[in-house]
Design an enzyme around this catalytic site. Structure first.
Site, PDB file in Angstrom:
ATOM      1  N   GLN A 195      60.118  76.746 104.088  1.00 22.72           N
ATOM      2  CA  GLN A 195      60.739  76.366 105.356  1.00 22.72           C
ATOM      3  C   GLN A 195      60.105  77.097 106.537  1.00 22.72           C
ATOM      4  OE1 GLN A 195      63.459  73.925 105.927  1.00 22.72           O
ATOM      5  NE2 GLN A 195      62.236  73.442 104.136  1.00 22.72           N
ATOM      6  N   GLY A 218      64.500  67.832 101.448  1.00 21.62           N
ATOM      7  CA  GLY A 218      63.223  68.495 101.216  1.00 21.62           C
ATOM      8  C   GLY A 218      63.303  69.987 101.369  1.00 21.62           C
ATOM      9  N   LYS A 252      72.290  83.160 105.915  1.00 19.84           N
ATOM     10  CA  LYS A 252      72.205  82.376 107.149  1.00 19.84           C
ATOM     11  C   LYS A 252      71.096  81.342 107.002  1.00 19.84           C
ATOM     12  CE  LYS A 252      71.958  86.209 109.750  1.00 19.84           C
ATOM     13  NZ  LYS A 252      72.049  87.198 110.855  1.00 19.84           N
ATOM     14  N   GLY A 253      71.014  80.420 107.967  1.00 21.28           N
ATOM     15  CA  GLY A 253      70.053  79.334 107.879  1.00 21.28           C
ATOM     16  C   GLY A 253      68.638  79.771 108.207  1.00 21.28           C
ATOM     17  N   GLY A 263      66.045  76.903 107.994  1.00 22.64           N
ATOM     18  CA  GLY A 263      65.288  75.672 108.175  1.00 22.64           C
ATOM     19  C   GLY A 263      64.700  75.487 109.559  1.00 22.64           C
ATOM     20  N   GLU A 264      65.349  76.033 110.587  1.00 22.04           N
ATOM     21  CA  GLU A 264      64.881  75.825 111.957  1.00 22.04           C
ATOM     22  C   GLU A 264      64.383  77.099 112.628  1.00 22.04           C
ATOM     23  OE1 GLU A 264      67.677  72.135 113.326  1.00 22.04           O
ATOM     24  OE2 GLU A 264      68.679  73.981 112.745  1.00 22.04           O
ATOM     25  N   GLY A 277      63.959  64.516 107.410  1.00 20.92           N
ATOM     26  CA  GLY A 277      64.894  63.985 108.399  1.00 20.92           C
ATOM     27  C   GLY A 277      64.695  64.640 109.753  1.00 20.92           C
ATOM     28  N   THR A 280      61.404  78.518  98.363  1.00 16.49           N
ATOM     29  CA  THR A 280      61.819  77.453  99.275  1.00 16.49           C
ATOM     30  C   THR A 280      62.044  77.998 100.682  1.00 16.49           C
ATOM     31  OG1 THR A 280      64.145  77.691  98.614  1.00 16.49           O
ATOM     32  CG2 THR A 280      62.833  76.060  97.434  1.00 16.49           C
ATOM     33  N   ASN A 288      66.346  81.624  97.787  1.00 15.25           N
ATOM     34  CA  ASN A 288      65.180  81.285  96.974  1.00 15.25           C
ATOM     35  C   ASN A 288      63.952  81.655  97.793  1.00 15.25           C
ATOM     36  OD1 ASN A 288      62.833  79.771  96.034  1.00 15.25           O
ATOM     37  ND2 ASN A 288      64.219  78.587  94.753  1.00 15.25           N
TER      38      ASN A 288
END
Length: 729
Positions: free
Chosen positions: A624, A471, A687-688, A690-691, A243, A620, A617
């Site tokens: 990312q 994903g 915390k995130g 992905g970006e 996305g 994963t 994880n």
């Protein structure tokens, strides 16, 4: 029952660290991986719905104006055509921006070339496509639609404006100063799965199978577009083929499928062509940025300035948040930050992976490299010297801060040479070789989330939430969280995602998904543990669960004694978001080679070191980071949206001409995770990620190009022609 937490205080208990199963954080492979690689995981266009009709969107061929008429009769006379629909709700421009905006409903207004204006429904896709291609549309075109962001008077975003001290005076008195203008081209999300939707009505209720990131918001958007209550809408999005922001809100194919299915009285599928995805789904804005840095003789910042010009359609609220990390990453008491928006007629600008930092951080990190050269301070050391003790604009403490550790550990792992740095020191045949680095930062956010966890009589568990997995590994980390808390193997946890019939999760966007839904699952499991502890005759804090049993006691199945237990976890961000600055941090290191004759750049190797709280994880999370670094290579060297200056249409609207990095562009990449516990970030101290993995990486490549060949390229992407033009004689 519901276990609810609104987080107003730091959670310092680190309760997860007392669990016994030992599965959380481990590099567990994706539990849905087999379904994906064998083709049995249904994506949006693949759900087995009978009696499907096919819809194809028709898009505008003018920049600005109105649709005067559509020759529907001619299209309806073509073979297989069932309907030509130009419903006023079809254009959902604003829904492509931020996920909670209400759709604009301008019935026949056209705001950009490529805007969907109708959908043709036919028995087959080929018939619908043929009719769409030959549909006759009459327009009233308005002349003079602004297409160039530099040619219009911009609007200042006052909430982004900072004016502290006197930057001009700081620049004038500084021992060293850098003043640069840097530009970046626009980007496309370019997700592998195109936008698609299947809609079917059962009476006055509609079910839509779609590729969406934020079902908790999307259901509201679609209900508003259709003029129905939310309880009449069901969205299903179990698997999403990428996305990157493009599927945050409902876009035209979702609304078109639902309207068309209602009109023809049977299920309808609408799949955008790759060209339509590029032409009418939101873009990342291009930017023009000015960076001003003023330091003392040792490189410590006294002045910090960052101004940016971005663009969007008229009346759109979203503005690419270029300055997002600049507000807190480095010190400097004299500060001037300003964000302006130019109103132009290209497709909607919205969130693309790491909105703001993806383009703002590389520019800032190039400026820091220029300052490092002027001061004679090693680039790694320069950044460490300028890490502030607290947010320099709001005087808020950081929830945690791992930038220094990421810089130091990353430099050691990469083999960074902290000696004197001069361009053109290493040559290999016709290639100049150099290294560069950059900091990384990405603001941390969490969102409200709900999840229901059920312990079944056989001692296995089930999780239900409308949270999506785009994903990123949501299926797997949710199973790991439940397994860790309830003493189960991952294979004993059934995870059900992506259905609005389930409790509302946080959605996948802004890197908040893992921490948010993980916290909701955590709360549900805490409530279940309370019940299990009572059955076991102990306190929940003393309940040790491992391998489906109480350590030294009964199995879960025996403890349940034929009973099913179910709890819903409800997590909300609270006042703590206003009392701390929370961010992930990191560092990038790159080695490149630049051809002395052609200007071609090849990335030899890259390393990223990242601190983002608890690692849920390791596999994963690393994936990312690898993906983010790959995006950095694209932003640095190849990715750019090109618009025809005459009519505003997107020229490179497919994956053949919009150049994302492919296997041969991506070198050896290393990822170093600097794990921590951030009690402010979430109850699970995560915390995130992905970006974060692309926030600044393009700057490291730019700095490496300069170190290699002396070309200080200030326009991204740094294509061979730009590198050649910037090379010293």
């Amino acid at each position: 029952m519901t276990a609810h937490l609104k987080q107003d205080e730091p959670d310092t208990a680190n309760f997860l660290d007392t669990m016994k199963q030992g599965v959380l954080g481990k590099p567990v492979s994706r539990i849905e991986g087999l379904a994906k690689v064998t083709g049995t995981a249904p994506y949006a266009a693949e759900y087995p719905v009978e009696n499907l009709a096919e819809g194809v969107l028709v898009t505008a061929t003018i920049v600005r104006g109105e649709v005067v008429s559509i020759d529907k009769d001619a299209a309806l006379a073509m073979p297989g055509v069932l309907a030509v629909i130009d419903d006023k709700c079809l254009t959902t421009r604003a829904a492509q921006g931020t996920a909670n905006e209400a759709p604009q409903q301008n019935p026949r207004k056209v705001d950009y070339w490529g805007q969907p204006i109708a959908v043709i429904v036919a028995e087959s896709f080929e018939q619908a496509r043929d009719a769409a291609k030959h549909l006759s549309v009459e327009y009233r075109e308005e002349e003079g639609a602004p297409l160039d962001p530099s040619a219009v008077e911009p609007e200042e975003q006052e909430d982004e404006t900072v004016d502290q001290g006197d930057l001009a005076h700081a620049m004038a008195r500084a021992d060293h100063a850098a003043d640069l203008e840097i530009s970046t081209e626009g980007h496309a999300s370019a997700a592998m799965e195109p936008h698609a939707a299947i809609a079917e009505w059962d009476g006055d209720k509609v079910t839509v199978y779609a590729s969406l990131q934020m079902l908790n918001y999307n259901i509201t958007e679609l209900a508003d577009s259709l003029g129905v209550d939310e309880d009449r809408v069901r969205l299903v999005s179990r698997y999403v083929g990428g996305g990157f922001g493009s599927k945050l809100g409902v876009s035209e194919e979702v609304v078109a499928a639902a309207i068309a299915a209602r009109a023809v009285g049977r299920p309808v599928r609408v799949v955008m062509s790759r060209q339509q995805v590029f032409q009418c789904v939101m873009r990342r804005s291009e930017t023009k940025q000015r960076l001003r840095l003023a330091s003392d003789g040792e490189g410590r910042l006294d002045g910090f300035g960052h101004e940016a010009l971005v663009s969007n359609l008229p009346e759109e609220d979203f503005a690419e948040p270029v300055l997002q990390s600049s507000h807190f990453l480095y010190g400097g008491k004299n500060r001037a930050l300003k964000l302006e928006v130019a109103r132009i007629h290209r497709m909607t600008a919205g969130s693309v992976r790491a909105p703001g930092e993806a383009v703002g951080m590389p520019a800032l990190e190039v400026a820091m490299d220029v300052l490092a050269e002027k001061t004679g301070v090693d680039p790694v050391e320069l950044r460490i010297r300028n890490i502030p003790d607290c947010n320099p604009e709001e005087d808020l403490p950081f929830s945690s801060h791992k930038l220094a550790e990421c810089l130091q550990q990353g430099a050691e792992k990469f083999g960074w040479d902290a000696g004197a740095r001069k361009p053109r020191q290493t040559r290999d045949g016709e290639w100049w070789v150099g290294t560069g680095m950059a900091s990384a930062a990405r603001v941390h956010n969490v969102g409200e989330a709900r999840a229901r966890v059920t312990l079944r009589p056989d001692g296995t568990a089930e999780v239900r939430t409308d949270m999506t997995d785009i994903g990123t590994g949501t299926y797997t980390i949710v199973a790991q969280m439940v397994g860790e808390m309830l003493g189960l193997g991952v294979d004993d946890v059934l995870v059900q995602l992506g259905d609005t019939d389930f409790p509302r999760g946080s959605g996948s966007g802004g890197s908040w998904g893992g921490a948010s839904i993980g916290s909701a699952v955590y709360l549900a499991c805490r409530a279940l543990r309370e019940k299990l502890a009572k059955k076991a005759g102990t306190e929940e804090s003393d309940l040790a669960l491992r391998n489906g049993a109480v350590e030294g006691g009964k199995s879960l199945a025996d403890l349940l004694d034929g009973q099913e237990l179910s709890e819903e976890g409800h997590y909300e961000p609270g006042e703590i978001a206003d009392t701390h600055t929370a961010s992930g941090f990191g560092a990038f290191f790159a080695q490149v080679r630049v051809n002395r004759f052609t200007g071609e750049t090849r990335v030899d190797r890259m390393l990223g070191a990242f601190g983002f709280g608890r690692v849920l994880n390791a596999k994963t999370a690393r994936s990312q980071c690898l993906g983010g670094i790959t995006w950095s290579i694209g932003a640095a060297l190849t990715e750019a949206l090109h618009f025809d200056p005459r009519d505003g249409h997107l020229v490179n609207c497919d994956l053949a001409e919009y150049h994302v990095p492919v296997n041969r562009d991506v070198p050896e990449v290393e990822v170093l995770m600097v794990e921590e516990r951030d009690p402010v970030a979430s109850p699970i101290q995560a915390k995130g990620i992905g970006e974060l993995g692309m926030c600044g990486g393009a700057g490291a490549i730019a700095n490496a190009i300069y170190n290699a060949c002396g070309a200080r390229v200030l326009d991204f992407p740094m294509t061979p022609d730009r590198v050649l033009a910037a090379m010293p004689d």
